[in-house]
Write a protein that holds these residues in place. Structure first.
Motif, short mmCIF file in Angstrom:
data_model
loop_
_atom_site.label_atom_id
_atom_site.label_comp_id
_atom_site.label_asym_id
_atom_site.label_seq_id
_atom_site.Cartn_x
_atom_site.Cartn_y
_atom_site.Cartn_z
N ALA A 15 0.81 -1.22 0.00
CA ALA A 15 0.00 0.00 0.00
C ALA A 15 0.84 1.27 0.00
CB ALA A 15 -0.94 0.00 1.21
N ILE A 16 2.06 1.20 0.53
CA ILE A 16 2.88 2.41 0.64
C ILE A 16 4.13 2.32 -0.23
CG2 ILE A 16 2.05 3.09 2.93
CD1 ILE A 16 4.50 1.71 4.14
N GLU A 17 4.19 1.34 -1.12
CA GLU A 17 5.36 1.17 -1.97
C GLU A 17 5.16 1.83 -3.34
OE1 GLU A 17 5.89 -3.05 -2.06
OE2 GLU A 17 6.72 -3.13 -0.02
N ASP A 18 6.27 2.18 -3.93
CA ASP A 18 6.29 2.69 -5.30
C ASP A 18 7.25 1.79 -6.08
OD1 ASP A 18 6.30 4.08 -7.67
OD2 ASP A 18 7.56 5.72 -6.95
N ASN A 19 6.68 0.89 -6.87
CA ASN A 19 7.50 -0.05 -7.62
C ASN A 19 6.79 -0.42 -8.92
OD1 ASN A 19 5.56 -2.08 -6.93
ND2 ASN A 19 6.64 -2.47 -5.00
N GLU A 20 7.36 -1.34 -9.63
CA GLU A 20 6.80 -1.76 -10.91
C GLU A 20 5.34 -2.20 -10.77
OE1 GLU A 20 7.46 -5.39 -14.19
OE2 GLU A 20 8.70 -5.25 -12.38
N TYR A 21 5.07 -2.95 -9.72
CA TYR A 21 3.72 -3.49 -9.55
C TYR A 21 2.71 -2.42 -9.16
CZ TYR A 21 0.04 -6.78 -8.18
OH TYR A 21 -1.14 -7.47 -8.07
N LEU A 25 -0.68 -1.25 -11.14
CA LEU A 25 -2.04 -1.18 -10.58
C LEU A 25 -2.66 0.19 -10.81
CD1 LEU A 25 -1.57 -3.14 -7.22
CD2 LEU A 25 -2.71 -3.94 -9.31
N GLN A 26 -1.86 1.23 -10.70
CA GLN A 26 -2.37 2.58 -10.97
C GLN A 26 -2.81 2.71 -12.43
OE1 GLN A 26 1.00 4.92 -9.70
NE2 GLN A 26 0.84 4.15 -7.61
N GLU A 27 -2.01 2.18 -13.33
CA GLU A 27 -2.37 2.22 -14.75
C GLU A 27 -3.60 1.37 -15.04
OE1 GLU A 27 1.13 0.85 -16.66
OE2 GLU A 27 2.31 2.66 -16.19
N LEU A 28 -3.72 0.26 -14.33
CA LEU A 28 -4.89 -0.61 -14.51
C LEU A 28 -6.16 0.11 -14.11
CD1 LEU A 28 -5.78 -3.53 -15.25
CD2 LEU A 28 -5.50 -4.10 -12.82
N GLY A 29 -6.12 0.84 -13.00
CA GLY A 29 -7.28 1.60 -12.57
C GLY A 29 -7.68 2.67 -13.57
N CYS A 238 -2.87 -12.74 -18.89
CA CYS A 238 -2.01 -12.43 -17.75
C CYS A 238 -1.47 -11.03 -18.00
CB CYS A 238 -0.89 -13.44 -17.61
SG CYS A 238 0.22 -13.10 -16.22
N LEU A 239 -1.94 -10.06 -17.25
CA LEU A 239 -1.60 -8.67 -17.50
C LEU A 239 -0.28 -8.25 -16.86
CD1 LEU A 239 -5.08 -6.96 -16.94
CD2 LEU A 239 -4.10 -7.82 -19.08
N HIS A 240 0.08 -8.92 -15.78
CA HIS A 240 1.31 -8.53 -15.05
C HIS A 240 1.83 -9.73 -14.29
CE1 HIS A 240 4.10 -5.89 -12.87
NE2 HIS A 240 3.89 -6.73 -11.87
N ARG A 241 3.18 -9.78 -14.18
CA ARG A 241 3.81 -10.83 -13.38
C ARG A 241 5.13 -10.32 -12.82
NH1 ARG A 241 5.60 -16.87 -15.61
NH2 ARG A 241 6.28 -17.71 -13.58
N SER A 242 5.22 -10.28 -11.51
CA SER A 242 6.47 -9.95 -10.83
C SER A 242 6.41 -10.63 -9.46
CB SER A 242 6.66 -8.43 -10.71
OG SER A 242 5.59 -7.83 -10.01
N TYR A 243 7.48 -10.45 -8.66
CA TYR A 243 7.57 -11.20 -7.40
C TYR A 243 8.14 -10.34 -6.28
CZ TYR A 243 6.50 -15.27 -10.17
OH TYR A 243 5.86 -16.15 -11.00
N LEU A 244 7.79 -10.73 -5.07
CA LEU A 244 8.35 -10.10 -3.87
C LEU A 244 8.77 -11.21 -2.91
CD1 LEU A 244 8.80 -7.35 -2.40
CD2 LEU A 244 6.60 -7.75 -1.29
N TYR A 245 9.93 -11.04 -2.31
CA TYR A 245 10.44 -11.97 -1.31
C TYR A 245 10.59 -13.40 -1.84
CZ TYR A 245 8.71 -8.14 1.64
OH TYR A 245 8.44 -6.92 2.18
N GLY A 246 10.61 -13.57 -3.15
CA GLY A 246 10.88 -14.87 -3.75
C GLY A 246 9.69 -15.78 -3.89
N THR A 247 8.72 -15.68 -2.97
CA THR A 247 7.61 -16.63 -2.98
C THR A 247 6.23 -15.97 -2.99
OG1 THR A 247 7.48 -16.81 -0.56
CG2 THR A 247 9.03 -18.26 -1.68
#
Length: 255
Positions: A15-21, A25-29, A238-247
């Motif tokens: 909720a407070i991050e600024d990253n690729e994902y 989500l902002q663009e999706l909205g 599949c519109l987006h795919r990335s990862y956090l913390y590996g899992t």
């Protein structure tokens, strides 16, 4: 017309991050301007679907611990819609699915973490719906089927959860997927794009590393609700795919 979406909501700190994902989500909205949102959240469990039933603004629920203080200051004061909730209730009941109403519960982080990025103004009515993690994938799909066609009325169905969601196997700071996480998601994406429902319904037996990726089903099963509520003839994406913390998968499907 709007689609149905399955959105991985990741960790509350999203909720407070600024990253690729979050930028995605902002663009999706910005792509969709629904008149209302029906959101199935992995963080509200019940035997039958419970629908939030109110027209007033929701309280923001902080159903997590140990995160930065600023996360607990966030408010997402979206309003509900008894009219939309009643419509959803009728559709489910007409398909033999029992429901209940809740006039008090606020929005949990499975809802507001996603919506805060997609619709930061909190000006779209939201009906939050619980899930039963003990129903089979086929039965989850039937719940979605009962809501098929809502997109034609500009009502956006979102299922919020996760594909790979193993909190006991996370690697702090790692932004690439563990090999078994990637293999599970590869299998999932392939079978969704091929509309191989029978294999997807039997994912626990057929998907590689299913027990590792889905140690408990509450985050994964909302996928089938989104899938069922989408247009039957539309090619899933599949519109987006990335990862956090590996899992923790950050995947978005459009149906």
């Amino acid at each position: 017309m709007v689609p149905s979406l399955f959105i991985c909501h990741g960790a509350p700190s999203l909720a407070i991050e600024d990253n690729e994902y979050t930028r995605f989500l902002q663009e999706l909205g910005e792509r969709f301007n629904p008149k209302a949102i029906v959101l199935f959240t992995a963080h509200w469990e019940s035997d039958i679907p419970i629908l939030s039933y109110r027209d007033s603004a929701y309280e923001t629920i902080y159903d997590f611990g140990g995160f930065p203080p600023e996360l607990y200051q966030i408010k997402y004061p979206a309003k509900g819609s008894t009219a939309v909730a009643s419509m959803i209730e009728k559709k489910l009941n007409d398909h033999g699915i029992s429901t209940a109403k809740d006039t008090q519960r606020g929005l949990d982080h499975g809802s507001w973490v996603v919506l805060r990025h997609m619709y930061p103004a909190a000006d779209i009515p939201v009906v939050q719906v619980s899930i039963n993690p003990y129903l089979s994938p086929r039965d989850q799909f039937k719940i979605g089927e009962a809501l098929r066609g809502l997109g034609n009325e500009d009502i956006l169905v979102i299922s919020s959860g996760g594909t790979s969601h193993n909190l006991r196997a996370i690697h702090w700071g790692q932004t690439h997927a563990e090999p078994w996480t990637a293999e599970f998601d590869d299998w999932l994406i392939e079978h969704i794009q091929n509309r191989d429902l029978e294999s997807l319904f039997d994912y626990e037996r057929l998907a590689p590393h299913a027990r590792l990726a889905v140690p408990r089903a509450e985050h994964f099963l909302p996928l089938f609700i989104a899938m069922g509520s989408g247009e039957e003839t539309k090619q899933p994406k599949c519109l987006h795919r990335s990862y956090l913390y590996g899992t923790l998968s950050h995947i978005v499907f459009e149906f």
